[in-house]
Design a protein around this motif. Structure first.
Motif, PDB file in Angstrom:
ATOM      1  N   SER A  85       0.829  -1.199   0.000  1.00 27.21           N
ATOM      2  CA  SER A  85       0.000   0.000   0.000  1.00 27.21           C
ATOM      3  C   SER A  85       0.866   1.252   0.000  1.00 27.21           C
ATOM      4  CB  SER A  85      -0.929   0.005   1.215  1.00 27.21           C
ATOM      5  OG  SER A  85      -0.178  -0.043   2.401  1.00 27.21           O
ATOM      6  N   ALA A  86       0.276   2.337  -0.445  1.00 20.80           N
ATOM      7  CA  ALA A  86       0.943   3.635  -0.435  1.00 20.80           C
ATOM      8  C   ALA A  86      -0.104   4.697  -0.185  1.00 20.80           C
ATOM      9  CB  ALA A  86       1.650   3.878  -1.771  1.00 20.80           C
ATOM     10  N   SER A  87       0.282   5.738   0.557  1.00 26.02           N
ATOM     11  CA  SER A  87      -0.688   6.768   0.953  1.00 26.02           C
ATOM     12  C   SER A  87      -0.290   8.144   0.452  1.00 26.02           C
ATOM     13  CB  SER A  87      -0.812   6.816   2.475  1.00 26.02           C
ATOM     14  OG  SER A  87      -1.272   5.596   2.977  1.00 26.02           O
ATOM     15  N   SER A  88      -1.316   8.951   0.272  1.00 22.37           N
ATOM     16  CA  SER A  88      -1.119  10.352  -0.058  1.00 22.37           C
ATOM     17  C   SER A  88      -1.894  11.168   0.975  1.00 22.37           C
ATOM     18  CB  SER A  88      -1.649  10.620  -1.472  1.00 22.37           C
ATOM     19  OG  SER A  88      -1.645  11.994  -1.749  1.00 22.37           O
ATOM     20  N   PHE A  89      -1.207  12.107   1.617  1.00 20.89           N
ATOM     21  CA  PHE A  89      -1.860  12.956   2.617  1.00 20.89           C
ATOM     22  C   PHE A  89      -2.240  14.286   1.973  1.00 20.89           C
ATOM     23  CE2 PHE A  89       0.780  10.018   4.905  1.00 20.89           C
ATOM     24  CZ  PHE A  89       0.011   9.665   5.997  1.00 20.89           C
ATOM     25  N   TYR A  90      -3.342  14.837   2.413  1.00 18.57           N
ATOM     26  CA  TYR A  90      -3.705  16.156   1.886  1.00 18.57           C
ATOM     27  C   TYR A  90      -4.311  17.021   2.973  1.00 18.57           C
ATOM     28  CZ  TYR A  90      -8.443  14.201   1.553  1.00 18.57           C
ATOM     29  OH  TYR A  90      -9.647  13.617   1.823  1.00 18.57           O
ATOM     30  N   VAL A 128       0.279   2.114  -9.033  1.00 23.58           N
ATOM     31  CA  VAL A 128       0.272   0.654  -8.885  1.00 23.58           C
ATOM     32  C   VAL A 128       1.675   0.103  -9.127  1.00 23.58           C
ATOM     33  CG1 VAL A 128      -0.584  -1.484  -9.919  1.00 23.58           C
ATOM     34  CG2 VAL A 128      -2.165   0.383  -9.466  1.00 23.58           C
ATOM     35  N   ALA A 129       2.358   0.674 -10.119  1.00 20.61           N
ATOM     36  CA  ALA A 129       3.698   0.177 -10.460  1.00 20.61           C
ATOM     37  C   ALA A 129       4.661   0.304  -9.286  1.00 20.61           C
ATOM     38  CB  ALA A 129       4.235   0.934 -11.676  1.00 20.61           C
ATOM     39  N   SER A 130       4.669   1.479  -8.650  1.00 19.29           N
ATOM     40  CA  SER A 130       5.631   1.686  -7.559  1.00 19.29           C
ATOM     41  C   SER A 130       5.259   0.857  -6.334  1.00 19.29           C
ATOM     42  CB  SER A 130       5.730   3.170  -7.202  1.00 19.29           C
ATOM     43  OG  SER A 130       4.522   3.629  -6.665  1.00 19.29           O
ATOM     44  N   VAL A 131       3.953   0.747  -6.050  1.00 17.16           N
ATOM     45  CA  VAL A 131       3.522  -0.066  -4.900  1.00 17.16           C
ATOM     46  C   VAL A 131       3.891  -1.524  -5.134  1.00 17.16           C
ATOM     47  CG1 VAL A 131       1.551  -0.897  -3.570  1.00 17.16           C
ATOM     48  CG2 VAL A 131       1.643   1.483  -4.275  1.00 17.16           C
ATOM     49  N   ALA A 132       3.651  -2.016  -6.347  1.00 14.20           N
ATOM     50  CA  ALA A 132       3.953  -3.415  -6.673  1.00 14.20           C
ATOM     51  C   ALA A 132       5.462  -3.668  -6.587  1.00 14.20           C
ATOM     52  CB  ALA A 132       3.434  -3.737  -8.073  1.00 14.20           C
ATOM     53  N   ARG A 133       6.241  -2.697  -7.088  1.00  9.36           N
ATOM     54  CA  ARG A 133       7.702  -2.851  -7.056  1.00  9.36           C
ATOM     55  C   ARG A 133       8.199  -2.900  -5.615  1.00  9.36           C
ATOM     56  NH1 ARG A 133       9.393   1.891  -8.879  1.00  9.36           N
ATOM     57  NH2 ARG A 133       8.297   1.608 -10.831  1.00  9.36           N
ATOM     58  N   ARG A 134       7.702  -1.994  -4.794  1.00  6.42           N
ATOM     59  CA  ARG A 134       8.147  -1.937  -3.392  1.00  6.42           C
ATOM     60  C   ARG A 134       7.711  -3.167  -2.599  1.00  6.42           C
ATOM     61  NH1 ARG A 134       6.886   3.896  -3.315  1.00  6.42           N
ATOM     62  NH2 ARG A 134       4.857   3.378  -2.493  1.00  6.42           N
ATOM     63  N   ILE A 180      -3.880   3.474  -1.432  1.00  2.00           N
ATOM     64  CA  ILE A 180      -4.264   2.380  -2.316  1.00  2.00           C
ATOM     65  C   ILE A 180      -3.612   1.088  -1.818  1.00  2.00           C
ATOM     66  CG2 ILE A 180      -4.515   3.907  -4.312  1.00  2.00           C
ATOM     67  CD1 ILE A 180      -2.152   2.314  -5.543  1.00  2.00           C
ATOM     68  N   HIS A 181      -4.357   0.020  -1.917  1.00  2.00           N
ATOM     69  CA  HIS A 181      -3.869  -1.300  -1.521  1.00  2.00           C
ATOM     70  C   HIS A 181      -3.838  -2.178  -2.771  1.00  2.00           C
ATOM     71  CE1 HIS A 181      -4.409  -0.355   2.764  1.00  2.00           C
ATOM     72  NE2 HIS A 181      -5.550   0.222   2.406  1.00  2.00           N
ATOM     73  N   VAL A 182      -2.666  -2.657  -3.121  1.00  2.00           N
ATOM     74  CA  VAL A 182      -2.493  -3.493  -4.322  1.00  2.00           C
ATOM     75  C   VAL A 182      -2.284  -4.939  -3.880  1.00  2.00           C
ATOM     76  CG1 VAL A 182      -1.068  -3.895  -6.364  1.00  2.00           C
ATOM     77  CG2 VAL A 182      -1.505  -1.567  -5.585  1.00  2.00           C
ATOM     78  N   HIS A 183      -3.003  -5.842  -4.509  1.00  2.00           N
ATOM     79  CA  HIS A 183      -2.913  -7.259  -4.160  1.00  2.00           C
ATOM     80  C   HIS A 183      -2.488  -8.074  -5.383  1.00  2.00           C
ATOM     81  CE1 HIS A 183      -5.165  -6.463  -0.430  1.00  2.00           C
ATOM     82  NE2 HIS A 183      -5.793  -5.571  -1.165  1.00  2.00           N
TER      83      HIS A 183
END
Lengths: 108, 144
Positions: free
Chosen positions: B90-95, B108-114, B139-142
């Motif tokens: 997962s990765a988050s964006s704060f606002y 999705v690419a960076s979350v999947a890579r990490r 976002i949560h990528v599975h």
């Protein structure tokens, strides 16, 4: 004063709460609504399965919204390992006083 | 409209009371009309404030507090889930409303890579918002 406060609360709830979004949105009910519609619109050669799982979120007075309507939770609740397609259900009672958004996944 | 009603109800005369009741009735009708407009907005007009994000699927968001999870992807075709898609990231964006400066990568690419995901099955997202002022979008990528 009390009435004005309730009216103001209702106004804020109506204006701020907005609504849900989905790929397919049938006409909503204003005072009451209970609709089911496709979440997944690519149904070419989709296996129709009777096994399903669901997960939902609830919104109260348009002010507080919480819940988990994710695919992960819906699939876990249905004990699914493969998802073929998904639908959703949206309920609203008396405008935005209570709303429930349910994701239903079908699979095996 | 609401501000106009208040001084009239405080005067206390019978004529004023009738006028106040008329204003209250008018207010109620106006509210119903407004609610109708807002509800019909479900079909395209968005009056939602405090949700500076856009997704294919979005449950109704709360004005004071929101913490929901919903699907990011809706295209399923024998999509592996649960134990068949054991890896997730997962990765988050704060606002801070309105976000003047943002520099986040929740692709999705960076979350999947990490997360070491080689095949992405599906993705969900999560929102957290207080008064529409402070918020977090995750976002949560599975996958596998």
């Amino acid at each position: 004063m009390k009435r004005n406060f309730i009216a103001l609360l209702l106004l804020v709830a109506v204006v701020s709460a907005g609504c849900y979004t989905a790929p397919v949105m049938p006409p909503p009910g204003i005072a009451f609504g209970d609709i089911q519609a496709p979440l997944d619109t690519n149904v070419d050669r989709t296996v129709v399965s009777s096994r399903s799982g669901e997960a939902s979120t609830s919104t109260f007075l348009g002010m507080v919204s919480m819940g988990d309507a994710s695919i992960e939770t819906a699939a876990r609740n249905g004990g699914l390992k493969v998802v073929h397609h998904a639908d959703y259900q949206y309920k609203n009672i008396f405008f935005f006083f209570y709303q429930k958004f349910t994701v239903r996944v079908y699979g095996e | 409209m609401i501000a106009m009603m208040t001084p009239i109800t405080r005067r206390g005369g019978s004529g004023d009371r009738r006028a106040a009741r008329a204003f209250v009735r008018f207010g109620f009708v106006a509210l119903i009309a407004l609610a109708s407009v807002a509800t019909s907005g479900c079909g395209g007009l968005h009056l939602s404030i405090g949700a500076p994000f856009s997704t294919p699927v979005s449950p109704p968001q709360g004005f004071l507090y929101s913490n929901t999870r919903a699907p990011m992807t809706v295209d399923f075709d024998n999509t592996p889930v649960g134990a068949a898609a054991p890896r997730s990231g997962s990765a988050s964006s704060f606002y801070l409303y309105e976000p003047f400066f943002t520099r986040d990568d929740i692709s999705v690419a960076s979350v999947a890579r990490r997360s070491g995901i080689e095949t992405v099955s599906y993705a969900d997202y999560e929102t957290f918002s207080v008064l529409g002022v402070f918020g977090k979008f995750t976002i949560h990528v599975h996958g596998r």
